[in-house]
Design a protein around this motif. Structure first.
Motif, short mmCIF file in Angstrom:
data_model
loop_
_atom_site.label_atom_id
_atom_site.label_comp_id
_atom_site.label_asym_id
_atom_site.label_seq_id
_atom_site.Cartn_x
_atom_site.Cartn_y
_atom_site.Cartn_z
N LEU B 324 0.83 -1.20 0.00
CA LEU B 324 0.00 0.00 0.00
C LEU B 324 0.87 1.25 0.00
N THR B 325 0.25 2.37 -0.38
CA THR B 325 0.93 3.66 -0.22
C THR B 325 0.02 4.59 0.56
N ALA B 326 0.59 5.24 1.55
CA ALA B 326 -0.18 6.17 2.36
C ALA B 326 0.28 7.58 2.04
N THR B 327 -0.69 8.51 1.83
CA THR B 327 -0.29 9.88 1.57
C THR B 327 0.15 10.57 2.85
N GLN B 328 -0.26 10.02 3.95
CA GLN B 328 0.15 10.60 5.24
C GLN B 328 0.29 9.48 6.24
N GLY B 329 1.24 9.61 7.15
CA GLY B 329 1.43 8.59 8.16
C GLY B 329 2.06 7.33 7.60
N SER B 330 2.04 6.28 8.42
CA SER B 330 2.66 5.04 7.99
C SER B 330 1.76 3.88 8.35
N TYR B 331 1.94 2.78 7.62
CA TYR B 331 1.13 1.62 7.94
C TYR B 331 2.01 0.42 8.23
N THR B 332 1.47 -0.51 9.02
CA THR B 332 2.18 -1.77 9.26
C THR B 332 1.17 -2.90 9.09
N TYR B 333 1.66 -4.01 8.61
CA TYR B 333 0.79 -5.18 8.51
C TYR B 333 1.45 -6.34 9.24
N ASP B 334 0.80 -6.80 10.30
CA ASP B 334 1.35 -7.88 11.09
C ASP B 334 0.92 -9.21 10.47
N LEU B 335 1.91 -9.96 9.99
CA LEU B 335 1.59 -11.19 9.26
C LEU B 335 0.97 -12.25 10.17
N ALA B 336 1.39 -12.27 11.41
CA ALA B 336 0.91 -13.32 12.31
C ALA B 336 -0.54 -13.09 12.72
N THR B 337 -0.82 -11.86 13.14
CA THR B 337 -2.18 -11.60 13.63
C THR B 337 -3.11 -11.09 12.56
N LYS B 338 -2.55 -10.80 11.36
CA LYS B 338 -3.35 -10.28 10.23
C LYS B 338 -4.00 -8.95 10.56
N VAL B 339 -3.25 -8.11 11.24
CA VAL B 339 -3.81 -6.80 11.59
C VAL B 339 -3.07 -5.71 10.82
N LEU B 340 -3.85 -4.90 10.15
CA LEU B 340 -3.28 -3.76 9.43
C LEU B 340 -3.52 -2.51 10.25
N VAL B 341 -2.45 -1.80 10.57
CA VAL B 341 -2.59 -0.58 11.34
C VAL B 341 -2.07 0.59 10.52
N TRP B 342 -2.89 1.59 10.38
CA TRP B 342 -2.48 2.79 9.65
C TRP B 342 -2.48 3.94 10.63
N ASP B 343 -1.29 4.40 10.98
CA ASP B 343 -1.16 5.48 11.95
C ASP B 343 -1.07 6.79 11.19
N ILE B 344 -2.10 7.61 11.27
CA ILE B 344 -2.17 8.82 10.46
C ILE B 344 -1.62 10.02 11.20
N GLY B 345 -1.93 10.14 12.47
CA GLY B 345 -1.51 11.32 13.21
C GLY B 345 -2.54 12.42 13.09
N LYS B 346 -2.07 13.67 12.89
CA LYS B 346 -3.00 14.81 12.80
C LYS B 346 -3.76 14.77 11.48
#
Lengths: 963, 419
Positions: B324-346
């Motif tokens: 993926l590409t985020a225009t703001q913030g960063s994302y992580t995808y945890d392979l084990a738990t299958k959780v995608l987190v997108w930390d945007i901030g302000k």
């Protein structure tokens, strides 16, 4: 239990032999690899003189206990330190002792004398902690010592020690149940305790030792209700649960008329003889009213306790208030949610309307744990009705897409239940479920099949295409339950699918040997049904299937095959039954009713462990059914004087140590406060102040705080002002109970009486020879040097209507002696004086007795409704006293004055107080209402048949306030 | 009531046990381990388990299981509430409630448990009372202790708080700076459906207080608009009568941090969500891939900035990785738990943050039928979304002038967007 003791014995045994422990306990191996040696140095440290070393050793030992390791071989070394001066060492030794005393009974006895000494300590906290540890030592030999200690502590002057005594009761009971009778005596005594600190603990003891002795509660019922709000949270839960049970035995079902009507509607019988209209017992109302604020508690257990109380005891229309609070708990931890939802599920079956406004609070989030999801689903299903079903079904649609397959299965079942309960949506649901049959997840399909089967049973004719569709599924679907369901459906409705059914049987016959048992049984069923309806096509197939079944491994299947063969295949031997085979197999079967698993769970007390498990847990007390007729409500009445004596002494003693000068001044006020509380029926606010005064010595009572709030600077002065006011009140109006200072009036001064002095007082006891008379107690004192003889009365001059019962003649009163006599006067409800001559053997004295108006009344109890009714019919006298000082105290002081003469009645608002009394002679009612108005003024209203009495009462109160 | 307590860590080791009556073998926990094995997630273990002779009531807090053993009928909520109180006290004493901290302070923990229950019935559960009896560890004390070699954590004075009728406050509190702070924190619970319409939304609030005042102050906190509050629950210190009559909170506060009240805002006031989410997550039959496109934008923020914005998605099991590409913030995808987190901030209203790209699926796995839902996290400082305002705080009973402060904060509670 047995397992645990065996576990300990094993361990204890190994160490007593002196073997190193690590060989036996693999858990200890890791950290304390050289336990054996370490124990030696621990012993050394314990034997040393330094407290710091002892402390270090004890800490290590406690850490061992906490990890579950055996430290019992250190017992002798540790127990020596039980009398150590260092508080922390001592505490840790206690911890150790309580843990191991059971295993080393003989050695544990060495420590007992220390605790016995502690029980006599002047400091209440040390007394309490000694009792706590002593009672926690589970050694049977010391039962008598414990019993004695508990009995003594139960009458300790410190409420904290009494609380500890209450805690000790169940401990002793579990150690030796034979002590029950003696313990009940102690419980009875502690139940009468007036402090909030003790209330919760003693009710806990009651519940554990003698929950069946409901009669012990009668006298304390009103007090418990009134104290409830100030008891600590945990005590509240126990008290509320107990009172729920109590109320079920003592009051009438508030919903009985409603339920009767329902029954009537159902039966449509001829009208039964009408029962008299239901009137709620004021005590029942008191309980409901006093528990309601606790719905706002932060403690989920308290909220739940109140909710179940309302569910079990309140009239239908009032139960609704609990819904909001319960929904609030759904925001709490998931464990709390779990329990609350279980209870909501049960409640929502019986009182669906209550939770309907909160439907959306039960919507499911994908992050909820599965068990919560399933429970929410249950509640949603219970709440479904014609109006909201479309919203609920839309929700269900989203749930079906969830990743959590167990939850999806539960949703499908929920849809099935909605469809059976609400006819209008049945077709919609069915269509939706049929669509699910093409889902890729097998579990989903299987669950749908099972549910569709149930739904189809309701109207099979219309849905032969669905049956056909399902018949096709047998090729793919593997879940046994689903296969079995399909087969049953085809067999049952084989007339609707005459072409497909034999074909299905053919396929099944082929795979018979590989099927699960449950499927095999249904194949046999299918074969039998087809044989009966379409024997031409299926005769051979059936024979084949039955033959296969005959040699099946499962005896159930073999049995079934044998039975069916006999029944359907006609032979010479087969009996008359085979004629009816068709009737037996193809009888019309009633459609299943899909019921909530929570139906009828409310016969368990809600909120209980038994309710949660739907099975009776050990020690569960059944919730009794409502009685047909209410038991005597007067058992809850409390005689005032007894309790005053009992508590007055205790609490006064309690205070003596800390009394400051200011308190000294307020002593009188306190005393009267206590009397007030003894009548058991004052508003919460007052019980607040009462409890705080008797319990806390370092903190201000709430009432005081309020006063301070208004004007902290001249606080002190005001206290004095109020006190003097109170004193004067007592002087002019007299107090009721004999042990509070009854004011004596002088009848004859010793100078005028030439050595003989006579005083009298109004004893406020009923005058037994004549109920309409006021009892006057006279005290004769002979101060002269010679004896007085033949004391009697003569020449009574009375107003019309008044009567006097003379006191019996006193023949001889020696010099310096005192004698008392009681006379009765009927003042005819007026304050006119009774004049008479008091005669001795030598002289006659003219004397007169004039009663204050307050002495002409007796307290009487009225319910709120009666009070209001009577109030409307009586003449009222109103006054607004001037406000020279604070409103709160003014309000209280008026209340106090009235309290002396009349009974305080329960009342909904704290802004208002009601009192009722009857005049002694004519028994006419005197009602008084004190209300606070905006701006701090108070208003006093007296309603009385006799204008004069009313006016005088008001005047006296005013006079007392302004003096 | 409560017979024994076992503390069990995530991997199933019993690291502390305490018995208030006779000892129960720790083998009783085997029933629990069995249930734990069966449940996929630790949250899914039933809180109440029945065994032949005992009942096990468990809570799961901070990756620890608090397992209590009950032998006879006892209200389950009573036990659960108590266990949570125990965890709260640990948190209060040691700053966190974790295995290592409990192991480090095992003696203090044991002493606390000893004081909190007597014969299975709660005795002292107020942190103020407990702190009088057992001192919480502090850095200063631990330094002194190691230097002098005497380490004591038992108070010298006897706890008088237990005896008073306001057990939540200890006597003789003294501060040089007298201050009272109140945080009004509101959480938005909402479910938004696929099309962006709100399925349900409500506001839950809490007032956290930090009161450090000398003596026995009596405080009254009043609101500008108390009518907003629909349902409330109070700390025991709050006088219920005053609330009933005047809609003001009158109380003698505990010393230190505590939760003054919880409230629910009446549902008549329509909840305006501060952000909207535009999303599309789709998986294709052809080829093992899916597409994801999420945009977050402001809706009703009343001129305040949305901060700490974060989107969490629990992906279906078949999703292998995300490109993926985020225009703001960063994302992580945890392979084990299958959780995608997108930390945007302000959240910048001029340039809306967007996350776009492809998801790759496990080869051969069928296309997942279920669409994951999005959990939104956000914070808005200096605003209570319901509009609740504290009008004033008065103090009686003491003469000094305290320093007072009120802070507002809005957070996302269980804010979920379905797809």
């Amino acid at each position: 239990m047995s397992a645990s003791s065996a576990f300990n014995e094993e361990k204890g045994g190994s160490s007593s032999v002196g073997e190193p422990e690590y060989g036996h306990d693999p858990a200890s191996g890791g950290i304390f690899s050289s336990d054996y040696k370490r124990h030696d140095d621990l012993k050394e440290m314990l034997d040393s003189n330094k407290d710091s070393l002892k402390l270090e050793a004890m800490k290590r030992i406690v850490a061992m206990i906490a990890r579950g390791k055996n430290a019992s071989d250190l017992f002798p070394a540790v127990v020596k330190n039980v009398a150590c001066k260092n508080i922390e060492v001592k505490k840790l030794v206690y911890v150790y002792l309580v843990r191991y005393a059971e295993e080393q009974q003989d050695l544990a006895l060495l420590s007992i004398s220390t605790f016995q000494r502690g029980l006599k300590d002047p400091n209440q906290l040390i007394r309490a902690s000694a009792l706590r540890v002593l009672s926690s030592i589970r050694v049977t030999i010391i039962v008598p010592i414990m019993m004695l200690a508990i009995k003594e502590a139960a009458s300790d002057m410190s409420p904290y020690v009494r609380k500890t005594a209450a805690h000790a009761i169940p401990k002793l009971y579990s150690l030796d149940p034979e002590q029950k009778d003696q313990l009940i005596e102690v419980i009875e005594k502690l139940l009468a305790d007036k402090t909030t600190l003790v209330a919760g603990s003693v009710v806990m003891a009651f519940e554990e030792v003698c929950p069946e002795r409901i009669d012990l509660i009668h006298k304390n019922y009103r007090k418990l209700c009134n104290l409830l709000i100030d008891v600590e949270e945990w005590g509240q839960v126990v008290i509320i649960n107990m009172l729920t049970r109590y109320a079920r035995t003592q009051f009438l079902n508030p919903n009985m008329n409603d339920e009767e009507e329902e029954e009537k509607e159902k039966k449509a019988e001829a009208p039964m003889a009408k029962r008299k209209p239901y009137v709620m017992d004021p005590d029942h109302r008191l309980l409901l009213r006093n528990t309601k604020p606790l719905l706002q508690s932060r403690n989920a257990a308290v909220v739940m306790a109140v909710a179940q109380l309302y569910f079990h005891l309140a009239p239908k229309v009032e139960v609704g208030v609990i819904a909001k609070a319960l929904v609030r708990l759904l925001r709490s931890h998931s464990e709390v949610q779990y329990v609350v939802l279980q209870n909501v599920a049960t409640m929502s079956i019986k009182r669906r309307g209550m939770f309907e406004p909160y439907l959306k609070s039960f919507y499911i989030r994908s992050t909820d744990p599965t068990q919560i999801k399933v429970l929410k689903l249950e509640v949603l299903t219970n709440l479904a009705n014609e109006t909201n079903i479309s919203t609920i079904l839309r929700e269900f649609q989203t749930y079906i897409k969830s990743m959590d397959k167990d939850f999806v299965a539960a949703t499908i079942q929920a849809i099935g239940r909605c469809a059976t309960n609400i006819g209008e949506v049945r077709d919609t649901c069915l269509n939706g479920l049929v669509q699910l049959l093409s889902n890729r997840d097998e579990l989903v399909v299987a669950e749908s099949v099972v549910v569709i089967k149930k739904l189809l049973q309701m109207q099979p004719e219309k849905h032969s295409d669905i049956i056909k569709h399902m018949a096709k599924l047998t090729d793919n679907i593997q879940v046994p339950m689903a296969r079995a369901s399909i087969l049953w459906l085809i067999g049952e409705y084989c007339e609707h699918v005459p072409k497909i059914a034999p074909d299905v049987l053919r396929k099944m016959a082929k795979s018979f040997t590989n099927e699960e048992d449950i499927v095999k049984l249904q194949i046999i069923n299918l074969a039998a049904k087809l044989y009966l309806t379409n024997s031409k096509q299926t005769k051979l197939l059936t024979q084949y299937v039955l033959n296969l079944a005959k040699y099946d491994q499962n005896y159930d299947i073999r049995d079934r095959a044998r039975f069916i063969r006999q029944l359907i295949v006609p032979t010479e031997k087969s009996g008359a039954l085979s004629k009816y085979a068709k009737k037996l197999f193809l009888a019309l079967k009633p459609a299943p009713v899909l019921e909530s698993p929570f139906k009828d769970r409310d016969h368990f007390q809600l909120g209980s462990l038994s309710h949660l498990l739907n099975a009776k847990a050990g020690g569960y007390q059944e919730l009794p059914d409502w009685p047909e007729a209410a038991p005597d409500p007067s058992v809850r009445n409390v005689e005032v004087k007894d309790s005053v004596r009992a508590v007055g002494t205790v609490t006064c003693r309690d205070r003596e140590s800390e009394q400051s000068s200011e308190e000294e001044e307020r002593k009188h006020q306190r005393k009267s406060d206590q009397q007030k509380s003894d009548s058991e029926s004052e508003s919460d606010e007052e019980s607040d102040s009462e409890s705080s005064q008797s319990e806390s010595d370092d903190s201000d009572s709430e009432a005081d705080v309020k006063k301070k709030k208004k004007d902290p600077v001249c606080n002190n002065r005001k206290h004095k002002c109020i006190d003097s006011c109170f004193n004067s009140l007592v002087l002019c109006l007299q107090n009721i109970s004999p042990c509070s200072a009854l004011k004596s009036y002088e009848l004859l001064h010793r100078i005028r009486g030439e050595g003989l002095s006579v005083e009298y007082c109004f004893s406020r006891q009923p005058f037994s020879p004549d109920g309409n008379m006021v009892a006057v107690q006279m005290q004769f004192t002979n101060n002269a040097t010679s004896e007085a003889k033949n004391l009697h009365m003569e020449d009574v001059k009375l107003q019309s209507g008044m009567r006097v019962k003379e006191f019996p003649e006193i023949e001889l009163l020696p010099a310096g002696e005192t004698a008392t006599a009681v006379m009765g006067i009927d003042f005819c409800d007026s304050t006119q004086a009774a004049n008479f001559q008091l005669c001795t053997h030598t002289r006659k004295f003219f004397v007169s007795i004039q009663p204050p108006v307050g002495e002409l009344m007796r307290p009487v109890f009225l319910t709120e409704n009666e009070f209001k009714k009577e109030q409307g019919e009586l003449i009222s006298v109103t006054c607004r006293p001037p406000t020279p000082f604070l409103s709160d105290s003014r309000f209280n002081s008026i209340r106090f004055i009235l309290f002396c003469i009349a009974q305080n009645l329960p009342c909904g608002s704290d802004k208002e107080c009601r009192f009722a009394g009857r005049t002694v002679t004519s028994g006419s009612l005197v009602l008084a209402t004190v209300a606070t108005k905006e701006g701090g003024a108070a208003q006093l209203t007296v309603n009385c048949e006799k204008m004069v009495i009313g006016t005088m009462l008001v005047k006296d109160v005013l006079l007392a306030l302004t003096q | 009531m409560i017979h024994s307590l076992f503390l069990i860590n995530h991997s199933g080791d019993i690291f502390l046990e305490k018995h208030w009556k006779s000892v129960i073998s720790r083998s009783v926990c085997d029933y629990f381990f069995e249930a734990k094995e069966k449940a996929a997630e630790p949250e899914n273990v039933a809180p109440v388990l029945q065994t032949p002779h005992h009942y096990l009531i468990t809570i799961y807090r901070g990756k620890l299981f608090f397992l209590s053993v009950v032998q006879t009928e006892a209200p389950p909520l009573f036990v659960i509430e108590f266990l949570h109180r125990v965890a709260d006290i640990f948190q209060d004493y040691f700053g966190e409630c974790s295995e290592s901290v409990i192991k480090d302070n095992v003696v203090t923990v044991y002493e606390l448990l000893e004081e909190m229950l007597d014969n299975g019935f709660p005795l002292a559960t107020e942190s103020n009372v407990l702190k009088e009896m057992i001192r919480p560890p502090t850095i200063l004390r631990s330094v002194v202790n190691t230097l002098t070699g005497t380490w004591s954590n038992v108070g010298d004075t006897l706890p008088t708080g237990q005896l008073s009728n306001i057990p939540w406050r200890r006597a003789g509190v003294k501060y040089t700076n007298n201050e009272a702070y109140f945080d009004v924190i509101e959480e938005i619970d909402a479910i938004v459906d696929k099309s962006g319409t709100t399925v349900c939304a409500e506001i839950q609030g809490v007032i956290e207080a930090c009161v450090r005042l000398t003596g026995m102050p009596d405080l009254t906190l009043s609101f500008m608009n108390p009518r907003l509050l629909d349902d409330v629950s109070f700390h025991p210190c709050v006088r219920f009568k005053r609330w009933e009559s005047e809609r003001a909170l009158s109380f003698i506060p505990p010393d230190g941090n505590f939760t003054l009240m919880n409230y629910h805002v009446s549902s008549q006031n329509l909840v305006a969500l501060p952000v909207y989410v535009k999303q599309s997550i789709s998986f294709f039959d052809s080829g093992p891939c899916g597409r994801l496109d999420i945009t977050v934008g402001p809706k009703q923020t009343m001129g305040k900035t949305v901060e700490a914005l974060m989107v969490t998605i629990h992906m279906p099991k078949a999703v292998l990785s995300a490109n993926l590409t985020a225009t703001q913030g960063s994302y992580t995808y945890d392979l084990a738990t299958k959780v995608l987190v997108w930390d945007i901030g302000k959240l910048n209203p001029q340039k809306l943050p967007n996350l776009k790209g492809s998801l790759s699926l496990q080869a051969g796995a069928p296309k997942p039928e279920d669409n994951p839902s999005l959990n939104i996290d956000l914070k808005i400082q200096q605003m209570a979304i319901s509009g609740l305002k504290v009008s004033r705080l008065e103090m009686f009973g003491e003469k000094y002038k305290p320093f007072k402060g009120v802070k507002y904060l809005t957070k996302a509670g269980k804010f979920q967007v379905r797809t």
